[in-house]
Design an enzyme around this catalytic site. Structure first.
Site, PDB file in Angstrom:
ATOM      1  N   GLY A 152       0.851  -1.191   0.000  1.00  0.00           N
ATOM      2  CA  GLY A 152       0.000   0.000   0.000  1.00  0.00           C
ATOM      3  C   GLY A 152       0.879   1.231   0.000  1.00  0.00           C
TER       4      GLY A 152
ATOM      5  N   GLY B  82      -0.160   4.472  -1.049  1.00  0.00           N
ATOM      6  CA  GLY B  82      -0.974   5.653  -1.287  1.00  0.00           C
ATOM      7  C   GLY B  82      -0.648   6.714  -0.250  1.00  0.00           C
TER       8      GLY B  82
ATOM      9  N   GLY C 251       0.677   5.042   3.097  1.00  0.00           N
ATOM     10  CA  GLY C 251       1.975   4.404   2.882  1.00  0.00           C
ATOM     11  C   GLY C 251       3.076   5.415   2.642  1.00  0.00           C
TER      12      GLY C 251
ATOM     13  N   THR D 232      -2.961  -0.899   2.513  1.00  0.00           N
ATOM     14  CA  THR D 232      -3.857  -0.829   1.358  1.00  0.00           C
ATOM     15  C   THR D 232      -5.203  -0.254   1.805  1.00  0.00           C
ATOM     16  OG1 THR D 232      -4.612  -3.115   1.686  1.00  0.00           O
ATOM     17  CG2 THR D 232      -2.737  -2.774   0.212  1.00  0.00           C
TER      18      THR D 232
ATOM     19  N   LYS E   7      -8.424  -0.820   8.144  1.00  0.00           N
ATOM     20  CA  LYS E   7      -9.504  -1.128   9.092  1.00  0.00           C
ATOM     21  C   LYS E   7     -10.263  -2.398   8.729  1.00  0.00           C
ATOM     22  CE  LYS E   7     -11.421   2.964   8.599  1.00  0.00           C
ATOM     23  NZ  LYS E   7     -10.386   3.752   7.883  1.00  0.00           N
TER      24      LYS E   7
ATOM     25  N   GLY F 279     -10.527  18.151   1.668  1.00  0.00           N
ATOM     26  CA  GLY F 279      -9.991  16.807   1.797  1.00  0.00           C
ATOM     27  C   GLY F 279     -10.418  16.062   3.039  1.00  0.00           C
TER      28      GLY F 279
ATOM     29  N   GLU G  55     -14.671  12.462   1.382  1.00  0.00           N
ATOM     30  CA  GLU G  55     -14.512  11.925   0.040  1.00  0.00           C
ATOM     31  C   GLU G  55     -15.598  12.495  -0.876  1.00  0.00           C
ATOM     32  OE1 GLU G  55     -12.055  10.016  -0.807  1.00  0.00           O
ATOM     33  OE2 GLU G  55     -11.249   9.549   1.184  1.00  0.00           O
TER      34      GLU G  55
ATOM     35  N   ASP H  94     -17.924   4.226   8.696  1.00  0.00           N
ATOM     36  CA  ASP H  94     -16.523   4.283   9.140  1.00  0.00           C
ATOM     37  C   ASP H  94     -16.438   4.133  10.658  1.00  0.00           C
ATOM     38  OD1 ASP H  94     -13.567   5.056   8.769  1.00  0.00           O
ATOM     39  OD2 ASP H  94     -14.281   6.600  10.152  1.00  0.00           O
TER      40      ASP H  94
ATOM     41  N   LYS I 219     -14.656   1.034  13.149  1.00  0.00           N
ATOM     42  CA  LYS I 219     -13.775   1.249  14.298  1.00  0.00           C
ATOM     43  C   LYS I 219     -14.391   0.694  15.577  1.00  0.00           C
ATOM     44  CE  LYS I 219     -11.900   5.250  11.935  1.00  0.00           C
ATOM     45  NZ  LYS I 219     -11.966   6.710  11.757  1.00  0.00           N
TER      46      LYS I 219
END
Length: 349
Positions: free
Chosen positions: A10, A12, A15, A99, A128, A209, A212, A223, A227
């Site tokens: 990963g 992105g 990472g 990832t 997650k 940002g 999304e 989300d 968690k």
């Protein structure tokens, strides 16, 4: 000096943030922790898996990413089109799994983590999905293999939540927890408390940002549910399914409700909670808007910040507040987990 051969799957935002920390913290890791981290492999979904026995230069990797060039342009490397094949062929001491989160079947992260643990590699993860859907199963596999699976970055990024409850609160019995675990929704609700409209604030959050283009996972509470599932496994030792969590998002929160709460000296927050009435009772899980009194530690947490309060038998309330997202913030969680593994290995030896 202890050397750790690290594989990163990963590359992105998270990472790259982690690699940036490995570069900037290299001297600190060597001088303070007697630790040399050799990044031997990196992979992403577009370019596959690259490996270099002598190690990869973080600065060159970050330059390739900044210039939007393929990982395969790194000189003198071995390459596998499928990251899992590369991982199984080369191994290493630690896998960093970064990832993207997939809450349907947790792939490809689930296969990456299972393969690494089966190879006898320690795993640190910011993903997650595997932790939410199969946290206890993966932790058991790690125990069977005599390695560690550490998940600090899966809840509140690098803010030390998991290590606080598992290590800092060792010996205490957690009876309940409540948390603001999603920065996007907290940003929106904080702005609405100042009189702004939901749609306006959502558009602003997307432009900055925080949210999304498709904000469903955040604003509908999915989300936070993920968690919550992770915390159920890590804190209470229970595997819950997404359907076990009573969920309500913030799309139905109105200015009238915000104003009514304010008139009562309260603030509306999206709160995730886990509670067991007694030792034998079921674990109750929920995510939804709650009007919290001003005296509640969570009520004053504004903007994109996150927070969580643990109630235990020895400490009535312990609250941890900090950022819950960001490239360096999440990378910090991975870095802390990597250092913890290195320290534990030194103690064992």
């Amino acid at each position: 000096m202890k050397q750790i051969r690290l594989s990163l799957l990963g590359f992105g935002v998270v990472g790259q943030g982690f690699v940036e920390l490995l570069r900037s913290k290299r001297e600190l890791l060597q001088q303070k922790y007697d630790l040399d981290v050799l990044l031997v492999s990196v992979a992403n979904g577009r370019h596959g898996f690259i490996y270099r026995e002598e190690g990869l230069d973080p600065e060159l990797l970050l330059r390739l990413a900044a210039q939007r060039k393929a990982l395969t342009e790194y000189p003198d490397i071995r390459h596998w089109a499928r990251p899992l094949d590369g991982l199984e062929a080369t191994g290493g001491d630690v896998l960093a799994e970064a990832t993207g989160t997939n809450l349907q079947d947790a792939e490809p992260g689930m296969s990456h983590i299972r393969a690494a643990l089966s190879l006898g590699m320690h795993v640190i993860s910011a993903n997650k999905g595997p932790a939410a859907l199969a946290g206890l199963e993966l932790l058991e596999l790690a125990r069977e293999q005599g390695v560690q699976l550490r998940l600090e970055s899966t809840v509140m990024a690098g803010t030390p939540v998991v290590s606080t409850v598992l290590e800092g609160l060792a010996g205490a019995q957690v009876q309940a927890l409540r948390g603001i675990l999603n920065g996007t929704t907290n940003y929106i609700l904080s702005a609405m408390a100042a009189g702004r409209e939901y749609r306006e604030v959502l558009a602003e959050a997307q432009s900055q940002g925080y949210a999304e283009a498709d904000p469903t996972a955040d604003v509908e509470g999915y989300d936070a549910v993920a968690k919550t599932l992770i915390l159920a496994a890590l804190v209470f030792g229970e595997t819950l399914k997404p359907s076990d969590v009573a969920r309500q998002g913030i799309t139905g929160v109105t200015q009238a409700q915000i104003a009514q709460a304010a008139a009562e000296g309260k603030r509306i927050k999206l709160v995730a909670s886990l509670q067991r009435e007694n030792e034998q009772g079921p674990l109750r899980a929920s995510v939804g808007p709650m009007a919290l009194p001003a005296s509640d530690a969570l009520a004053g947490v504004d903007g994109a910040m996150n927070a969580i309060t643990f109630q235990t038998d020895t400490l009535p309330a312990v609250t941890v507040i900090g950022p819950g997202a960001g490239r360096l913030e999440t990378g910090q969680g991975l870095l802390a987990d990597l250092i913890a593994i290195a320290r534990s290995q030194r103690v064992e030896s």
